[in-house]
Design a protein around this motif. Structure first.
Motif, PDB file in Angstrom:
ATOM      1  N   ALA A  48       0.811  -1.218   0.000  1.00  0.00           N
ATOM      2  CA  ALA A  48       0.000   0.000   0.000  1.00  0.00           C
ATOM      3  C   ALA A  48       0.843   1.265   0.000  1.00  0.00           C
ATOM      4  O   ALA A  48       0.394   2.307  -0.485  1.00  0.00           O
ATOM      5  N   THR A  49       2.039   1.190   0.538  1.00  0.00           N
ATOM      6  CA  THR A  49       2.835   2.406   0.750  1.00  0.00           C
ATOM      7  C   THR A  49       4.160   2.444   0.005  1.00  0.00           C
ATOM      8  O   THR A  49       4.746   3.522  -0.158  1.00  0.00           O
ATOM      9  N   GLY A  50       4.678   1.300  -0.426  1.00  0.00           N
ATOM     10  CA  GLY A  50       5.997   1.255  -1.032  1.00  0.00           C
ATOM     11  C   GLY A  50       7.119   1.394  -0.019  1.00  0.00           C
ATOM     12  O   GLY A  50       8.273   1.640  -0.399  1.00  0.00           O
ATOM     13  N   TYR A  51       6.819   1.224   1.237  1.00  0.00           N
ATOM     14  CA  TYR A  51       7.806   1.422   2.306  1.00  0.00           C
ATOM     15  C   TYR A  51       8.971   0.435   2.178  1.00  0.00           C
ATOM     16  O   TYR A  51       8.778  -0.734   1.861  1.00  0.00           O
ATOM     17  N   ILE A 124      12.840  -6.147  11.820  1.00  0.00           N
ATOM     18  CA  ILE A 124      12.127  -4.880  11.829  1.00  0.00           C
ATOM     19  C   ILE A 124      12.792  -3.936  12.823  1.00  0.00           C
ATOM     20  O   ILE A 124      12.840  -4.223  14.029  1.00  0.00           O
ATOM     21  N   ALA A 125      13.342  -2.832  12.329  1.00  0.00           N
ATOM     22  CA  ALA A 125      13.883  -1.794  13.213  1.00  0.00           C
ATOM     23  C   ALA A 125      12.714  -1.014  13.819  1.00  0.00           C
ATOM     24  O   ALA A 125      11.572  -1.121  13.362  1.00  0.00           O
ATOM     25  N   HIS A 126      13.012  -0.211  14.828  1.00  0.00           N
ATOM     26  CA  HIS A 126      11.919   0.480  15.520  1.00  0.00           C
ATOM     27  C   HIS A 126      11.125   1.376  14.575  1.00  0.00           C
ATOM     28  O   HIS A 126       9.894   1.405  14.622  1.00  0.00           O
ATOM     29  N   LYS A 127      11.812   2.106  13.705  1.00  0.00           N
ATOM     30  CA  LYS A 127      11.073   3.008  12.806  1.00  0.00           C
ATOM     31  C   LYS A 127      10.217   2.235  11.815  1.00  0.00           C
ATOM     32  O   LYS A 127       9.210   2.749  11.337  1.00  0.00           O
ATOM     33  N   ASP A 128      10.586   0.990  11.514  1.00  0.00           N
ATOM     34  CA  ASP A 128       9.774   0.151  10.630  1.00  0.00           C
ATOM     35  C   ASP A 128       8.466  -0.238  11.312  1.00  0.00           C
ATOM     36  O   ASP A 128       7.405  -0.272  10.682  1.00  0.00           O
ATOM     37  N   ALA A 129       8.557  -0.548  12.603  1.00  0.00           N
ATOM     38  CA  ALA A 129       7.352  -0.869  13.368  1.00  0.00           C
ATOM     39  C   ALA A 129       6.478   0.368  13.520  1.00  0.00           C
ATOM     40  O   ALA A 129       5.250   0.305  13.377  1.00  0.00           O
ATOM     41  N   GLN A 130       7.116   1.507  13.774  1.00  0.00           N
ATOM     42  CA  GLN A 130       6.373   2.746  13.945  1.00  0.00           C
ATOM     43  C   GLN A 130       5.672   3.154  12.650  1.00  0.00           C
ATOM     44  O   GLN A 130       4.532   3.637  12.664  1.00  0.00           O
ATOM     45  N   ALA A 131       6.344   2.926  11.522  1.00  0.00           N
ATOM     46  CA  ALA A 131       5.745   3.269  10.224  1.00  0.00           C
ATOM     47  C   ALA A 131       4.476   2.461   9.978  1.00  0.00           C
ATOM     48  O   ALA A 131       3.473   2.987   9.485  1.00  0.00           O
ATOM     49  N   TYR A 132       4.514   1.185  10.321  1.00  0.00           N
ATOM     50  CA  TYR A 132       3.319   0.348  10.172  1.00  0.00           C
ATOM     51  C   TYR A 132       2.206   0.856  11.074  1.00  0.00           C
ATOM     52  O   TYR A 132       1.041   0.970  10.650  1.00  0.00           O
ATOM     53  N   ALA A 133       2.538   1.149  12.324  1.00  0.00           N
ATOM     54  CA  ALA A 133       1.530   1.620  13.271  1.00  0.00           C
ATOM     55  C   ALA A 133       0.892   2.920  12.785  1.00  0.00           C
ATOM     56  O   ALA A 133      -0.325   3.097  12.872  1.00  0.00           O
ATOM     57  N   ASP A 134       1.716   3.839  12.275  1.00  0.00           N
ATOM     58  CA  ASP A 134       1.180   5.108  11.759  1.00  0.00           C
ATOM     59  C   ASP A 134       0.222   4.857  10.604  1.00  0.00           C
ATOM     60  O   ASP A 134      -0.849   5.475  10.522  1.00  0.00           O
ATOM     61  N   TRP A 135       0.596   3.969   9.702  1.00  0.00           N
ATOM     62  CA  TRP A 135      -0.252   3.643   8.553  1.00  0.00           C
ATOM     63  C   TRP A 135      -1.586   3.066   9.011  1.00  0.00           C
ATOM     64  O   TRP A 135      -2.643   3.380   8.450  1.00  0.00           O
ATOM     65  N   ALA A 136      -1.549   2.231  10.030  1.00  0.00           N
ATOM     66  CA  ALA A 136      -2.771   1.592  10.539  1.00  0.00           C
ATOM     67  C   ALA A 136      -3.545   2.495  11.492  1.00  0.00           C
ATOM     68  O   ALA A 136      -4.582   2.083  12.027  1.00  0.00           O
TER      69      ALA A 136
END
Length: 295
Positions: A48-51, A124-136
């Motif tokens: 969905a995001t290309g992250y 998964i680094a912390h910012k990777d987890a945070q990016a998912y949480a923000d998206w959701a």
């Protein structure tokens, strides 16, 4: 899963030093996902995001002065079992920086998650987890929330299921069964699909073992915690305080909870609610994932 708030004893005086002192804490009601985020769920986010995760991004040599050229490639830390018994004081014998390892290729080039859609996403680094949480439109749980949820209503218990260790033939959690780090009993020694074990008293899965889980709190020592009144919704220390005091690494750390499939009784009995450690925010590994929460 909705968790009503309440007061509980956080930490432990009976296990590892970083868990002490045990202290009373109060948390407000919150929601937390029943299981860790899976490869299937993370793949949906990426589509969905290309992250691109930290482990997939090129490295800047200026950020790693003196690092060997061969290590200046995208990658992650991969667990590799040893061929036989080893000195457990030297974890470099079973951890290796692996160029090309990431959430899609958890063991490095040539590997895949094709048959592991329901396993927890790792590397998964912390910012990777945070990016998912923000998206959701969610967030990562605080350390206090995570531990309160993990206890499942068993205030002060050693494990998510009570005070007694797992007995023979009674499968409670995905932690290391066998001789660490070289010979695991069949069915152990790697991640398992989420929901493979019975949930705790709050209906939450894998709050012990499988993968360590990121929280939103900066890592800090509990020294000085406690007092006359239980604090409400406590948070970790500061970014600056989270840096490893030895000075070997200059990277801030967030608290991870829950232990993993690599927790062996002979080496790391941390598949317990009180268990905690600081994890550098820029580093993913074979045994670190996350779940999400909301207020």
């Amino acid at each position: 899963m909705r968790i009503d708030g309440g007061e509980f004893t956080m930490g432990s005086d009976h296990h590892y030093p970083e868990e002490a002192p045990a202290h009373r804490v109060r948390v407000s009601g919150f929601w937390i996902s029943p299981a860790t985020v899976t490869n299937r769920e993370y793949a949906a986010f990426v589509r969905a995001t290309g992250y691109r995760t930290v482990a997939e991004r090129p490295l800047d040599a200026a950020d790693f002065p003196g690092a060997p050229v061969e290590n200046l490639q995208p990658g992650s830390m991969v667990f590799t079992g040893t061929p036989g018994p080893v000195d457990l004081r030297h974890l470099s014998q079973w951890w290796a920086w692996t160029p090309g390892a990431n959430w899609r290729r958890p063991f490095g080039p040539g590997s895949s998650i094709g048959d592991a859609a329901e396993h927890p996403v790792v590397h998964i680094a912390h910012k990777d987890a945070q990016a998912y949480a923000d998206w959701a439109r969610l967030r990562l749980p605080t350390e206090a929330e995570w531990e309160f949820a993990a206890r499942g209503g068993l205030d002060g218990a050693a494990y998510t299921w009570g005070d007694e260790p797992e007995s023979a033939g009674d499968r409670r959690a995905n932690y290391w069964h066998g001789d660490f780090p070289w010979r695991a009993i069949r069915g152990y020694g790697s991640t398992a699909p989420v929901r493979s074990f019975e949930p705790n008293g709050y209906g939450l899965f894998d709050m012990a073992g499988n993968v360590w889980e990121w929280t939103s709190d900066w890592y800090h020592d509990y020294d000085g915690e406690g007092g006359c009144c239980a604090p409400s919704n406590p948070r970790g220390g500061s970014r600056e305080e989270s840096v490893e005091p030895s000075g070997h690494f200059d990277v801030p750390r967030k608290t991870v909870k829950g232990g993993s499939f690599l927790c062996a009784d002979s080496y790391c009995r941390r598949y317990r609610p009180a268990a905690r450690r600081g994890q550098m925010i820029d580093t993913g590994m074979s045994h670190i994932g996350f779940r999400v929460a909301r207020s």
